[in-house]
Design an enzyme around this catalytic site. Structure first.
Site, PDB file in Angstrom:
ATOM      1  CG  ASP A  98      -1.889  -1.187   1.204  1.00 53.19           C
ATOM      2  OD1 ASP A  98      -2.216  -1.665   0.115  1.00 53.19           O
ATOM      3  OD2 ASP A  98      -2.274  -1.645   2.295  1.00 53.19           O
TER       4      ASP A  98
ATOM      5  CE  LYS B 293       2.424  -2.327  -4.349  1.00 49.33           C
ATOM      6  NZ  LYS B 293       2.067  -1.974  -2.960  1.00 49.33           N
TER       7      LYS B 293
ATOM      8  N   GLY C 111      -4.573  -4.225  -3.820  1.00 53.90           N
ATOM      9  CA  GLY C 111      -5.571  -3.190  -4.092  1.00 53.90           C
ATOM     10  C   GLY C 111      -4.808  -1.945  -4.482  1.00 53.90           C
ATOM     11  CG  HIS C 112      -2.100  -1.904  -7.029  1.00 53.55           C
ATOM     12  ND1 HIS C 112      -1.201  -2.456  -7.904  1.00 53.55           N
ATOM     13  CD2 HIS C 112      -1.801  -2.440  -5.809  1.00 53.55           C
ATOM     14  CE1 HIS C 112      -0.397  -3.286  -7.241  1.00 53.55           C
ATOM     15  NE2 HIS C 112      -0.757  -3.301  -5.979  1.00 53.55           N
TER      16      HIS C 112
ATOM     17  CD  GLN D 171       0.731  -8.885  -2.699  1.00 51.49           C
ATOM     18  OE1 GLN D 171       1.385  -9.524  -3.498  1.00 51.49           O
ATOM     19  NE2 GLN D 171      -0.500  -8.534  -2.959  1.00 51.49           N
TER      20      GLN D 171
END
Ligand code: GDP
Ligand code: IMO
Ligand code: MG
Length: 423
Positions: free
Chosen positions: A13, A16, A40-41, A223
């Site tokens: 988080d 990225k 989750g991006h 990650q």
């Protein structure tokens, strides 16, 4: 031509997705090389927010090919949901979204097993996102997995049933958990049809041919390095190789094709899920970081644990990744702090050390902090790095010195354009 890598230097988080979306326009292809829908991006473009889990963050850039590489574990259900969200945006992306035939599939019973395994651990649970990541990689390394290319085989359904039966046997070893397998299987087979409509490619040939033809590739990590299966805070890690080495095995790219390794780090630090976090702040300051940084998981909505930036931790991940430049994100979150701190070494076993100990999970580590003056003003109006307040520039200069690595950009907001180049 070459492959540049973007990866997280902390516990995930780091921002990225935003950086990949911003830099993607300089590349021909963006590839995910590991992980799966545990990621989750978040991208903020033109006032709209998008969260991508499996689809690479280059998808919003016209003409750019996006590949889900062989190192990824793909859940067709999540993928179909993401595609559904993109379909609402009325733009063409399907011809630019390619899936490696060798990417492993997450089947519903992988998620069932993830939930049951976590339930069996009680207070020692990993804090998994429960997306089936661990069980899917176990089947991959155990040589039982189903791959994306298998969905075209005439016996796909019987192979699916065989793996499901194996999982149902394993589930008897665990406590009962709620899981509507029938409904999930229905959704799975529906989404397999959608997956069949995409181009399933031999992606190692695709990317290597592209490189031979002078194309540039951006590899998007998921990650963070501290969640890496080998070098993270084991066992509180994910199940893939999240570091730069994972690019080679997760895409079929040789090490000598990698050019820049761009490490992303927040100006502070967060972690979601269980496990060691030496600079965690369990006080008002931690609460303030969570509030200012809106630190709630993009995949699970869980509150993220917050603390100060950790220099020994970052130096470790810079080392194992061969980081050539760093991008610091969420600098604006520190606008409201009179004083900012950074751990510069650790105290444990009666000694001061800059090394992460092997038994980090059980050892009590006291970070030694250095303090910096806060700038106490909003960074939002700065459109160039030089317009930042002196104290913010000084904080970045000192981080650069402590990390012995070039900081190339800083991010001052979630929006695509809030990225300032330092050069
Ligand atoms: P990722 O998993 O590394 O892509 O990061 P996430 O999307 O899970 O979490 C990063 C969060 O911070 C998202 O909500 C982003 O919109 C947000 N974000 C990214 N960069 C910045 C920044 O520079 N400042 C602020 N305030 N938010 C940011
Ligand atoms: P992005 O790509 C933050 C964490 C989980 C848990 C551990 C194992 O958005 O940075 P898993 O579901 O892999 O079995 O969970 O890893 N985790 C993440 N934390 N960001 C992520 O991805 C994460 N993906 C997994 O919270 O502690
Ligand atoms: Mg995330």
């Amino acid at each position: 031509m070459a492959v540049d890598v973007i990866l997280g230097l902390q516990w995930g988080d780091e921002g990225k997705g935003k950086i990949v979306d911003y830099l993607a326009e300089n590349y021909d292809i963006v590839c995910r090389f590991q992980g799966g829908p545990n990621a989750g991006h978040t991208l903020k473009i033109g006032g709209r927010k998008y969260v991508l889990h499996t689809i690479p963050s280059g998808i919003f850039r016209e003409n750019i090919i996006n590949i889900i590489g062989n190192g990824v574990v793909l859940d067709p259900i999540t993928m179909a949901r993401e595609m559904d969200n993109l379909d609402k945006e009325n733009f063409e992306y399907k011809s630019r979204l390619l899936v490696s035939q060798k990417a492993h599939l997450i089947v519903p019973t992988h998620r069932y097993l993830d939930a049951a395994s976590e339930a069996s651990k009680g207070s020692a649970k990993i804090g998994s996102t429960l997306k089936g990541i661990g069980p899917a990689y176990m089947d991959k390394t155990g040589r039982n997995g189903l791959r994306a290319g298998d969905i075209l085989a005439s016996d796909f359904e019987s192979r699916y049933n065989a793996i499901k039966e194996k999982h149902l046997g394993l589930l008897k070893l665990y406590p009962e958990v709620d899981f509507d397998l029938e409904a999930q299987e229905h959704a799975f087979f529906e989404s397999i049809e959608i997956l069949r409509s995409l181009q399933l490619v031999n992606s190692e040939y695709y990317v290597n041919n592209a490189l031979s033809n002078g194309k540039n590739i951006l590899a998007e990590g998921a990650q963070g390095s501290m969640l890496d299966i080998d070098f993270g805070t084991y066992p509180f890690v994910t199940s893939s190789s999240t570091i730069s080495a994972g690019v080679c095995s997760g895409l079929g790219i040789a090490p000598n094709k990698i050019r820049e390794v761009i490490g992303i780090a927040k100006a502070y630090c967060t972690r979601v899920g269980s496990g060691p976090f030496p600079t965690e702040l369990n006080d008002e300051m931690g609460e303030k970081l969570r509030k200012e940084g809106m630190e709630f998981g993009a995949t699970t909505g869980r509150p993220r644990r917050c603390g100060w930036i950790d220099i020994p931790q970052l130096k470790y991940t810079i080392m194992i990744n061969g980081v050539t430049q760093i991008i610091i994100t969420k600098l604006d979150v520190l606008d409201a702090f009179d004083q900012i701190s950074a751990a510069v070494s650790y105290l444990y076993d009666g000694i001061t050390s800059e090394a992460l100990p092997f038994d980090i999970v059980n050892k009590k580590i006291d970070p030694v902090y250095r303090h910096f003056d806060g700038w106490n003003t909003s960074l939002s109006s700065a459109t160039t790095f030089s317009q930042l307040p002196d104290k913010a520039k000084s904080y970045i200069a000192q981080l650069e010195q402590l990390l012995e690595t070039q900081i190339s950009m800083v991010s001052t907001g979630p929006e695509r354009e809030k990225l300032l180049s330092k050069k």
